[in-house]
Write a protein that holds these residues in place. Structure first.
Motif, PDB file in Angstrom:
ATOM      1  N   LYS A  57      -6.989  -5.772   8.264  1.00 24.04           N
ATOM      2  CA  LYS A  57      -5.949  -6.867   9.071  1.00 24.04           C
ATOM      3  C   LYS A  57      -4.719  -6.315   9.178  1.00 24.04           C
ATOM      4  CE  LYS A  57      -7.724 -11.470   7.468  1.00 24.04           C
ATOM      5  NZ  LYS A  57      -7.466 -12.627   7.139  1.00 24.04           N
ATOM      6  N   SER A  58      -4.051  -6.915  10.303  1.00 25.68           N
ATOM      7  CA  SER A  58      -2.713  -6.329  10.489  1.00 25.68           C
ATOM      8  C   SER A  58      -1.614  -6.912   9.691  1.00 25.68           C
ATOM      9  CB  SER A  58      -2.319  -6.735  11.896  1.00 25.68           C
ATOM     10  OG  SER A  58      -2.257  -8.149  12.065  1.00 25.68           O
ATOM     11  N   ALA A  59      -0.545  -6.108   9.540  1.00 26.27           N
ATOM     12  CA  ALA A  59       0.391  -6.527   8.669  1.00 26.27           C
ATOM     13  C   ALA A  59       0.975  -8.014   8.990  1.00 26.27           C
ATOM     14  CB  ALA A  59       1.548  -5.513   8.798  1.00 26.27           C
ATOM     15  N   LYS A  60       1.009  -7.975  10.411  1.00 24.92           N
ATOM     16  CA  LYS A  60       1.572  -9.335  11.033  1.00 24.92           C
ATOM     17  C   LYS A  60       0.839 -10.528  10.700  1.00 24.92           C
ATOM     18  CE  LYS A  60       2.896 -11.698  15.514  1.00 24.92           C
ATOM     19  NZ  LYS A  60       2.750 -11.326  16.862  1.00 24.92           N
ATOM     20  N   ILE A  70      -7.381  -4.083   3.856  1.00 23.03           N
ATOM     21  CA  ILE A  70      -6.825  -2.805   4.103  1.00 23.03           C
ATOM     22  C   ILE A  70      -5.832  -3.031   5.290  1.00 23.03           C
ATOM     23  CG2 ILE A  70      -6.967  -0.608   5.214  1.00 23.03           C
ATOM     24  CD1 ILE A  70      -9.808  -0.463   3.854  1.00 23.03           C
ATOM     25  N   ILE A  71      -4.504  -3.023   5.037  1.00 22.38           N
ATOM     26  CA  ILE A  71      -3.586  -2.998   6.123  1.00 22.38           C
ATOM     27  C   ILE A  71      -3.046  -2.138   6.633  1.00 22.38           C
ATOM     28  CG2 ILE A  71      -2.924  -5.669   5.358  1.00 22.38           C
ATOM     29  CD1 ILE A  71      -0.373  -4.308   3.964  1.00 22.38           C
ATOM     30  N   ALA A  72      -3.110  -0.846   5.749  1.00 18.31           N
ATOM     31  CA  ALA A  72      -2.534   0.367   6.302  1.00 18.31           C
ATOM     32  C   ALA A  72      -3.313   1.800   5.617  1.00 18.31           C
ATOM     33  CB  ALA A  72      -1.102   0.715   5.587  1.00 18.31           C
ATOM     34  N   GLU A  73      -3.609   2.679   6.162  1.00 19.00           N
ATOM     35  CA  GLU A  73      -4.291   3.807   5.803  1.00 19.00           C
ATOM     36  C   GLU A  73      -3.709   4.875   6.419  1.00 19.00           C
ATOM     37  OE1 GLU A  73      -8.531   4.027   7.426  1.00 19.00           O
ATOM     38  OE2 GLU A  73      -7.934   2.064   7.652  1.00 19.00           O
ATOM     39  N   TRP A  74      -3.764   6.433   5.716  1.00 21.65           N
ATOM     40  CA  TRP A  74      -3.500   7.706   6.310  1.00 21.65           C
ATOM     41  C   TRP A  74      -4.358   8.579   5.617  1.00 21.65           C
ATOM     42  CZ3 TRP A  74      -0.846   4.520   2.958  1.00 21.65           C
ATOM     43  CH2 TRP A  74      -0.361   5.015   1.732  1.00 21.65           C
ATOM     44  N   GLY A  75      -4.431   9.778   6.412  1.00 18.49           N
ATOM     45  CA  GLY A  75      -5.436  10.891   5.997  1.00 18.49           C
ATOM     46  C   GLY A  75      -6.683  10.527   5.960  1.00 18.49           C
ATOM     47  N   ASP A  76      -7.310  11.618   5.299  1.00 20.21           N
ATOM     48  CA  ASP A  76      -8.806  11.521   5.113  1.00 20.21           C
ATOM     49  C   ASP A  76      -9.229  10.489   3.771  1.00 20.21           C
ATOM     50  OD1 ASP A  76     -11.582  11.623   4.865  1.00 20.21           O
ATOM     51  OD2 ASP A  76     -11.567  13.858   5.404  1.00 20.21           O
ATOM     52  N   ILE A  77      -9.361   9.309   4.047  1.00 14.43           N
ATOM     53  CA  ILE A  77      -9.416   8.354   2.770  1.00 14.43           C
ATOM     54  C   ILE A  77     -10.968   8.390   2.157  1.00 14.43           C
ATOM     55  CG2 ILE A  77      -7.794   6.845   3.297  1.00 14.43           C
ATOM     56  CD1 ILE A  77      -9.885   5.135   4.599  1.00 14.43           C
ATOM     57  N   GLU A  78     -11.948   9.347   3.077  1.00  9.96           N
ATOM     58  CA  GLU A  78     -13.195   9.313   2.477  1.00  9.96           C
ATOM     59  C   GLU A  78     -13.619  10.854   1.931  1.00  9.96           C
ATOM     60  OE1 GLU A  78     -16.551   7.974   4.931  1.00  9.96           O
ATOM     61  OE2 GLU A  78     -15.460   6.498   5.827  1.00  9.96           O
ATOM     62  N   ARG A  79     -12.277  11.541   1.566  1.00  9.45           N
ATOM     63  CA  ARG A  79     -12.447  12.841   1.452  1.00  9.45           C
ATOM     64  C   ARG A  79     -12.555  12.911  -0.402  1.00  9.45           C
ATOM     65  NH1 ARG A  79     -11.254  18.537   1.671  1.00  9.45           N
ATOM     66  NH2 ARG A  79     -10.743  19.383  -0.121  1.00  9.45           N
ATOM     67  N   VAL A  80     -13.517  13.485  -0.982  1.00  9.19           N
ATOM     68  CA  VAL A  80     -13.663  13.284  -2.328  1.00  9.19           C
ATOM     69  C   VAL A  80     -12.725  14.536  -2.998  1.00  9.19           C
ATOM     70  CG1 VAL A  80     -15.225  13.945  -4.312  1.00  9.19           C
ATOM     71  CG2 VAL A  80     -16.030  12.452  -2.231  1.00  9.19           C
ATOM     72  N   ASP A  81     -11.857  14.241  -3.668  1.00 12.07           N
ATOM     73  CA  ASP A  81     -10.853  15.222  -4.266  1.00 12.07           C
ATOM     74  C   ASP A  81     -10.654  15.029  -5.856  1.00 12.07           C
ATOM     75  OD1 ASP A  81      -9.732  17.016  -2.521  1.00 12.07           O
ATOM     76  OD2 ASP A  81      -8.228  15.746  -1.726  1.00 12.07           O
TER      77      ASP A  81
END
Length: 378
Positions: free
Chosen positions: A31-34, A97-108
């Motif tokens: 969803k958007s922050a707004k 989810i209202i914000a995301e950055w980088g590779d959120i599916e990468r296993v670290d």
């Protein structure tokens, strides 16, 4: 009659509130922050900091470990290690989810965030009455010599979970006194140190956390990753990519089967390898007080207990940190979080219905990120 009417109204309110909460299915709705009445500019600023201020630890985590703990005698990497990715993370508001950055599916690797997962397995053992009381002595359940001796026999589950046991010994070739030793003295002095009474002195120590993991393995009588998968990760819809690993020499006999005793961090390798989305699901479970849809996966009582300050350290509970002392300036003191080496965090803010996950952020910037996210909520 009035009392009955009030009880019915209260029940209906709680039921509607529960049904109104969003839980992600296989695909997580965004969803958007707004749309959630948040300030997009402030949220964007938080994301900008989280994505641009990368932690300085070497991307080759084998090197990073050796650099960070170079002072430790006999330091050896005993478990799996993999090269890390770059900054990544998510902001979850009202379950979306209202914000995301980088590779959120990468296993670290996630280092000591694994401790909060381990804490959850302990909570499940209490819920199932495999452990009768948090103040029971661990030696009552683990009688193979792990808790032998005048000092170790005093140690309770509470002491192990608050890192205040001062357990003394060696496990899987690792000595407790060699983990983050004091800057003064040498091996002979560290070995002969005076032990603190269990429950009175906090000391961050992965060897002792691994003793807790081993003790829980003895209680559950099966692999802790299997327990976590069956009881928590599968019900919350986590991916199949996460792993919880121990060391090459941490296999033990459990009822005739060789089972790996897992690590509560990545200090010596191993621990939990996981992506950001699965972290966020785990965080949302705690934000919802242990409930997922119509299932109470872990008791609400345990979720409350992990947030409470321990006697030995006011900003630390059952392998979860809290902001009760205002260490994160400008961030509400009710926030609690899992934290790991290299800038790995799962942050729970119940008052604002928030979960924030960050990977590989500069630790000095985490309070700036949280402050801006909280300010963005109108």
């Amino acid at each position: 009659m009035k009392i009955l009417y009030a009880l019915i109204l209260n029940f209906l309110f709680l039921s509607l509130n529960s049904f109104g909460q969003y839980y992600p299915d296989v695909e997580w709705e965004r969803k958007s922050a707004k749309s959630l009445k948040m300030d997009q500019t402030l949220l964007d600023s938080a994301v900008s900091i989280a994505s641009q201020y990368e932690n300085s630890v070497n991307k080759d985590l084998r090197i990073a470990i050796m650099e960070a703990f170079a002072r430790e005698p006999y330091l050896e990497i005993l478990g799996e290690v993999r090269e890390r990715g770059g900054p990544a993370g998510l902001v979850i508001k009202d379950g979306y989810i209202i914000a995301e950055w980088g590779d959120i599916e990468r296993v670290d690797m996630t280092f000591s965030v694994a401790k909060s997962y381990l804490s959850t397995v302990a909570g499940l053992a209490l819920d199932r009455n495999l452990i009768h009381n948090i103040n029971d002595k661990a030696s009552k359940y683990v009688w193979d010599g792990t808790f032998d001796g005048a000092h170790n026999q005093k140690i309770t589950w509470d002491h192990l979970l608050t890192q205040s046991s001062d357990w003394s010994g060696q496990q899987f070739g690792l000595y407790d006194w060699a983990d983050r030793p004091p800057r003064e003295g040498g091996i002979d002095e560290w070995r002969a140190r005076t032990l603190y009474e269990p429950g009175t002195h906090y000391k961050y120590n992965d060897v002792r956390v691994n003793v807790l993991a081993y003790s829980l393995l003895q209680v559950w009588r099966k692999s802790l990753p299997q327990v976590l998968k069956d009881e928590i990760m599968d019900p919350i819809g986590a991916s199949t990519t996460w792993r919880w690993l121990g060391y090459h020499n941490s296999y033990v006999n459990v009822d005739g089967l060789q089972v790996q005793s897992v690590s509560g961090g990545g200090h010596f390798g191993g621990g939990i390898f996981i992506n950001s989305l699965d972290h966020a699901r785990f965080g949302l479970l705690f934000l919802r007080n242990g409930k997922w849809n119509d299932q109470q996966l872990i008791s609400e009582n345990w979720v409350k207990q992990v947030q409470r300050s321990s006697e030995a350290k006011s900003d630390y509970g059952y392998l979860w940190w809290n902001n009760s002392q205002g260490g994160w300036e400008g961030v509400s003191k009710e926030v609690y979080y899992a934290a790991g080496f290299g800038g790995n965090y799962i942050i729970i803010d119940e008052a604002n219905d928030l979960v924030v996950v960050t990977r590989w952020i500069d630790n000095s910037k985490i309070d700036d990120v949280m402050r801006l996210v909280q300010m963005s909520i109108k």
